[in-house]
Design a protein around this motif. Structure first.
Motif, PDB file in Angstrom:
ATOM      1  N   LEU A 672       0.824  -1.209   0.000  1.00  0.00           N
ATOM      2  CA  LEU A 672       0.000   0.000   0.000  1.00  0.00           C
ATOM      3  C   LEU A 672       0.855   1.256   0.000  1.00  0.00           C
ATOM      4  O   LEU A 672       0.557   2.233  -0.684  1.00  0.00           O
ATOM      5  N   LEU A 673       1.954   1.244   0.759  1.00  0.00           N
ATOM      6  CA  LEU A 673       2.803   2.429   0.827  1.00  0.00           C
ATOM      7  C   LEU A 673       3.620   2.612  -0.441  1.00  0.00           C
ATOM      8  O   LEU A 673       4.009   3.727  -0.784  1.00  0.00           O
ATOM      9  N   GLY A 674       3.869   1.552  -1.164  1.00  0.00           N
ATOM     10  CA  GLY A 674       4.663   1.664  -2.381  1.00  0.00           C
ATOM     11  C   GLY A 674       3.840   1.885  -3.625  1.00  0.00           C
ATOM     12  O   GLY A 674       4.379   2.133  -4.696  1.00  0.00           O
ATOM     13  N   ALA A 675       2.504   1.784  -3.535  1.00  0.00           N
ATOM     14  CA  ALA A 675       1.643   1.924  -4.712  1.00  0.00           C
ATOM     15  C   ALA A 675       1.381   3.383  -5.019  1.00  0.00           C
ATOM     16  O   ALA A 675       1.631   4.275  -4.219  1.00  0.00           O
ATOM     17  N   ALA A 676       0.865   3.614  -6.233  1.00  0.00           N
ATOM     18  CA  ALA A 676       0.523   4.980  -6.661  1.00  0.00           C
ATOM     19  C   ALA A 676      -0.741   5.430  -5.941  1.00  0.00           C
ATOM     20  O   ALA A 676      -1.502   4.621  -5.408  1.00  0.00           O
ATOM     21  N   PRO A 677      -1.039   6.736  -5.867  1.00  0.00           N
ATOM     22  CA  PRO A 677      -2.263   7.225  -5.234  1.00  0.00           C
ATOM     23  C   PRO A 677      -3.503   6.606  -5.870  1.00  0.00           C
ATOM     24  O   PRO A 677      -3.503   6.213  -7.028  1.00  0.00           O
ATOM     25  N   MET A 678      -4.569   6.537  -5.087  1.00  0.00           N
ATOM     26  CA  MET A 678      -5.764   5.835  -5.509  1.00  0.00           C
ATOM     27  C   MET A 678      -6.381   6.438  -6.754  1.00  0.00           C
ATOM     28  O   MET A 678      -6.793   5.730  -7.680  1.00  0.00           O
ATOM     29  N   GLU A 679      -6.427   7.785  -6.824  1.00  0.00           N
ATOM     30  CA  GLU A 679      -7.091   8.384  -7.962  1.00  0.00           C
ATOM     31  C   GLU A 679      -6.313   8.197  -9.259  1.00  0.00           C
ATOM     32  O   GLU A 679      -6.876   8.305 -10.348  1.00  0.00           O
TER      33      GLU A 679
END
Length: 954
Positions: A672-679
């Motif tokens: 979750l911390l390494g992923a891109a922002p949700m939008e």
């Protein structure tokens, strides 16, 4: 002489002593008077002659000046009035005779002034001088005109002394005679009573008359002697009287003792008869006992056969159940079906373990139970237990909480099946006797037994419940066989009562102890300790992290305080910043009040909470536009499995069932911390424990090439703190050999090593003709050189990257993300902190930066103690190598040794020593031998201070 004196009678001894003492005193006094008279007379004559010589010299100034010998002789002849003066002379300065006077008519030739003295006999005494001579210079206005010599006769003096001696001898004879007479009369005062006592002793000895008594006449020691003699006679007289009395009663006593002896002999005969009868009965009892023992042994064999048959009969259907579940797992199943089949299989395993309790109890009774020793993953075993026990706990509405402290090693060596048996039994009892509340399983290192050998690992396990508790009168017998807390006829809880007894025996076999703390009506805590062994790194399990989560801000939302504490402890061990909220309203307040520059990154929300449940809170958070960037993790119970789509639609990014698994939770947070922002990612994948299980299967093989033990432990500690394991090679040759047999995914390579350095090893690995399995394996260099150009040098040699020493966790993570996970974080800094310490202030560096070392090894105090022990053990050898290299004066060995020491000084955060080693390396590169010697001495002194600092407890 002394023997003769001892043989004299007492009376003669007293007379002789008094006479001798008087004579010696008088002789000493006479000799002292004669010596005093002789010395005084001689000194007086010498003084008179000196004065007379000075007068003659004064009167002879004019004759000497005018060379008038006649006047000079007239002056000398005036000395004739002194009858003791024999000779007078006047000499010129050159020693010639000018004038003289001699009493004798025909003087013999006078000897020269420096000739030996002449001696004459005087009454047979050759050692006495017969003359005394005085010589005085004649001066006028400071000029020496001549000298005067006067000689006087001592015969008259000696004659006077002989007269005194004769008179003294007469007086001495009279005095000794008087002393003898007086002592002869006075000795009777002392010898009289003693002689009287001697006569009385002779009378007592000859006539045996003990009635006589000595008469005391004085109060001195002789009087005391008389009293002692009289007292001794009185005691002898009393003793004789008592002996006479005893003699008179002896015949009566002998007769009485004879009668008693006859009675004793009769009693002994009776006792002998009784003993023979008892022996006969004992032989009969032994015969009967042997028969009973044979019967008991036969019964035990029958029981063992019965238990074996029952075990076989029960295991047969159980094996069928377990075999069918394994076959069913091999078919195409949905996620829910797969989970249920897995639960069946795990429950069957647990049931089989319970069945084994009967056999275990039988083995314990017969002493045939043995433990096995194998390497196993403790965390995996505990999480498997949680998967089974949590189902039972949550089925009763209990909160099931698991907490494992960070100082507990992941892999240990012991008997996992017996350890599992103990825990399953304690947790099953806790669930059975708890109607509401929580079950807490806590695992930590046993600090009270840290004195154990270093290859032993003392662990402490505790199972705490909020159940009915145990009465005080039942606690003492709780671990006895077939004993239960519930002994009522209703038997609400059931059970055989063997579980705790078997658990106690197993704990004892594991070198530990077991106990319980309980309050009736409030709950119980069953705890036990075990001593397990360290295991080797070969074949160890490897957990792969997805990203660095250090420093992330996380909010825990759970109404159960114990559950929050367990999860918070785990997150803080991963260096996350954690806040707590006991309810949904508090969580919303904290999320909305967080500053924009430091918002929460993740919220972990429990499902069941009063007032506002977890699903409602998730939807509420998603309705706030300011919280759209927040990642949400839903912690569901096992009974909420299969609702992933509902949780996803509620706005959650991931969900897990409680109790969670550490590896899955960590990988979820990292993802979750390494992923891109949700939008920016509309097709974002929903994360569950199954997706994390898929990630955990990506095991990677890492090879660490490092020759110094301290550097090995630091690197392994950093890797292990985030789930990685690595094999170790101590030089380039070993690394090449390891790569020939194993296809490693990543290599951390030191540069300066014995036999084959890192550059040569890299050239062999990159050579297509070499036998290594992967020529393109990523190689990350590790070196103490942090100068510009080192990275380019490593890249030119065929390496992929460069990490300076001291090894920082951020640098290791960057390498892992770049060459293993291929997904580096966007917020990773472009440059790492300067490990050389040159960016620090110009002030004095700390001797030992403990906080810096703990930061780099992820707060692992066990590893810290191990690094310090290695430093104290290895540093003396390295100092000897350094001094030997300096003594030889060869700069290349000095530079290599300084480089090596700089690296491990940096890794243990010995800042001052690191700087001194760098200075020694630079001096060797510059060819400054004196500088090398000075820096080497400074390093040796610094190491002594460092060791003293460590030994004093920092």
């Amino acid at each position: 002489m002394l023997t003769y004196f001892k043989a004299l009678p007492l009376r003669q001894k007293l007379v002789a002593l008094m006479t001798l003492i008087s004579g010696v005193i008088l002789i000493l006094a006479t000799l002292l008077l004669l010596a005093t008279e002789a010395f005084t007379s001689r000194r007086e004559m010498h003084n008179n002659l000196s004065m007379l010589a000075r007068i003659i010299g004064y009167n002879s100034v004019a004759p000497l000046t005018f060379n008038d010998t006649k006047v000079a002789r007239e002056n000398l002849e005036g000395l004739s009035v002194d009858p003791s003066l024999d000779l007078a002379r006047i000499h010129k300065p050159d020693g010639t005779l000018f004038a003289q006077y001699r009493r004798l008519p025909s003087p013999p030739p006078s000897p020269a002034p420096d000739s030996p003295r002449t001696h004459r006999l005087l009454n047979g005494l050759p050692f006495l001088d017969t003359h005394i001579e005085v010589r005085e210079e004649i001066r006028f206005d400071g000029e020496v005109l001549g000298s005067v010599t006067l000689q006087s006769d001592l015969t008259r003096v000696y004659r006077r002394l002989l007269f005194y001696l004769a008179a003294a001898m007469g007086i001495l004879a009279l005095s000794i005679s008087a002393a003898y007479t007086i002592s002869s009369r006075l000795q009777a005062i002392v010898s009289g009573p003693i002689l009287e006592l001697t006569d009385m002793m002779s009378e007592v000895s000859d006539e045996k008359n003990y009635g006589v008594r000595a008469v005391k006449r004085t109060d001195d020691e002789i009087g005391l002697l008389m009293e002692g003699f009289n007292d001794m006679l009185s005691q002898i007289q009393r003793r004789d009287a008592e002996l006479l009395k005893q003699h008179e009663s002896l015949e009566e006593t002998v007769a009485l003792r004879t009668t008693e002896l006859r009675q004793t002999v009769a009693d002994l005969k009776d006792a002998k008869a009784d003993t023979e009868a008892a022996n006969f009965r004992l032989r009969e009892a032994i015969h009967n006992a042997k028969g009973l023992a044979r019967a008991a042994e036969a019964a035990n064999r029958a029981k063992s056969r019965f238990l074996a048959n029952m075990s076989h009969e029960i295991r047969t259907p159980m094996n069928g159940v377990m075999g069918m579940t394994r076959l069913l797992l091999g078919t195409s199943l949905s996620e829910e079906q797969s989970h249920r089949v897995n639960t069946i299989q795990k429950s069957a395993d647990a049931l089989l373990a319970i069945i084994n309790d009967i056999l275990d109890f039988s083995k314990i009774e017969s002493g045939k139970l043995e433990l096995e020793t194998i390497d196993f993953d403790l965390l995996t075993m505990l999480e498997n237990i949680n998967d089974i026990m949590a189902v039972k706990a949550q089925a009763k509405g209990l909160e099931y909480i698991f907490r494992m402290d960070q100082d507990v090693p992941l892999r240990i060596s012991g008997d996992p099946s017996r350890l599992r048996q103990i825990l399953v039994n304690l947790i099953s009892n806790a669930i059975k006797f708890t109607a509401g509340g929580e079950i807490l399983i806590h695992v930590t290192r046993c600090t009270e037994r840290e004195a154990a050998p270093r290859w032993k690992i003392p662990l402490w396990f505790a199972v705490t419940d909020t159940g009915i508790g145990i009465p005080d009168e039942t606690v003492d017998s709780l671990f006895s066989p077939f004993t239960q807390a519930d002994v009522s006829t209703t038997r609400r809880f059931g059970g055989t009562g063997l579980g705790l007894s078997i658990s106690k025996q197993l704990v004892t076999l594991m070198g530990g102890e077991i106990g319980v703390e309980s309050q009736e009506g409030k709950g119980s805590t069953f705890w036990f300790t075990v001593m397990l062994d360290c295991c080797s790194r070969e074949g160890s399990f490897c957990m792969t992290p997805a990203a660095d989560i250090r420093g992330s801000r996380i909010l825990l939302v759970d109404d159960n305080q114990s559950s929050r504490m367990a999860l918070k402890s785990q997150l803080e061990a991963w260096h996350c910043r954690v806040d707590e909220a006991p309810s949904g309203d508090d969580a919303l307040g904290q999320l909305l009040s967080a500053p924009q520059r430091d918002p929460y990154a993740i919220a972990i929300i429990d499902s069941d909470m009063p007032d506002m449940d977890g699903e409602t809170l998730g939807k509420t958070i998603r309705d706030h536009g300011a919280l759209k960037g927040l990642s949400l993790i839903f912690m569901a119970t096992l009974w909420q499995r299969g609702d992933a789509s509902r949780f996803k639609s509620a706005g959650f990014d991931a969900y897990f069932t409680k109790p969670y698994k550490r590896s899955q939770l960590y990988n979820c947070l990292a993802t979750l911390l390494g992923a891109a922002p949700m939008e920016d990612e509309p097709a974002k994948r929903f994360i569950t424990r199954h997706t994390m299980a898929e990630l955990s299967r990506r095991n990677h093989r890492i090879l660490l090439v490092e020759d110094f033990p301290i550097n090995q432990e630091v690197a392994l500690g950093i890797l292990e703190s985030y789930g990685f394991r690595a094999d170790v090679a101590e030089n380039g040759a070993q690394a090449v050999k390891a790569l020939e047999s194993t296809a490693y995914d990543l290599v951390f390579m030191d540069l300066q090593m014995p036999e084959m350095d890192g550059f040569e090893a890299t050239r062999v690995i990159r050579d297509p003709l070499s036998a290594v399995m992967r020529h393109d394996v990523p190689i990350v260099a590790m070196t103490a050189n942090a100068m510009e150009g080192d990275r380019e040098k490593c890249l030119k040699a065929g390496m992929n990257d460069h990490i300076p020493k001291p090894i920082l966790p951020e640098a290791v993570y960057r390498a892992l993300q770049t060459y293993l996970l291929r997904a580096p974080r966007h917020d990773t800094p472009a440059t790492l902190p300067d490990p050389s310490g040159e960016s620090e202030a110009s002030g004095e560096l700390p001797l030992f930066d403990r906080d810096d070392l703990l930061l780099r090894i992820q707060g692992n105090t066990r590893l810290l103690d191990k690094l310090i022990a290695l430093f104290l053990d290895k540093t003396p050898q390295e100092l000897e190598r350094m001094k030997h290299a300096v003594a030889l004066g060869e700069f290349e060995p000095i530079r290599a040794q300084a480089h090596k020491m700089k690296g491990y000084f940096a890794n243990i955060s010995a800042k001052r020593l690191e700087r001194l080693a760098a200075a020694l390396q630079q001096a060797a590169q510059d060819g400054d031998l004196k500088g090398c010697a000075d820096h080497a001495a400074a390093i040796e002194e610094g190491v002594d201070r460092f060791v003293k600092y460590l030994q004093e407890g920092m």
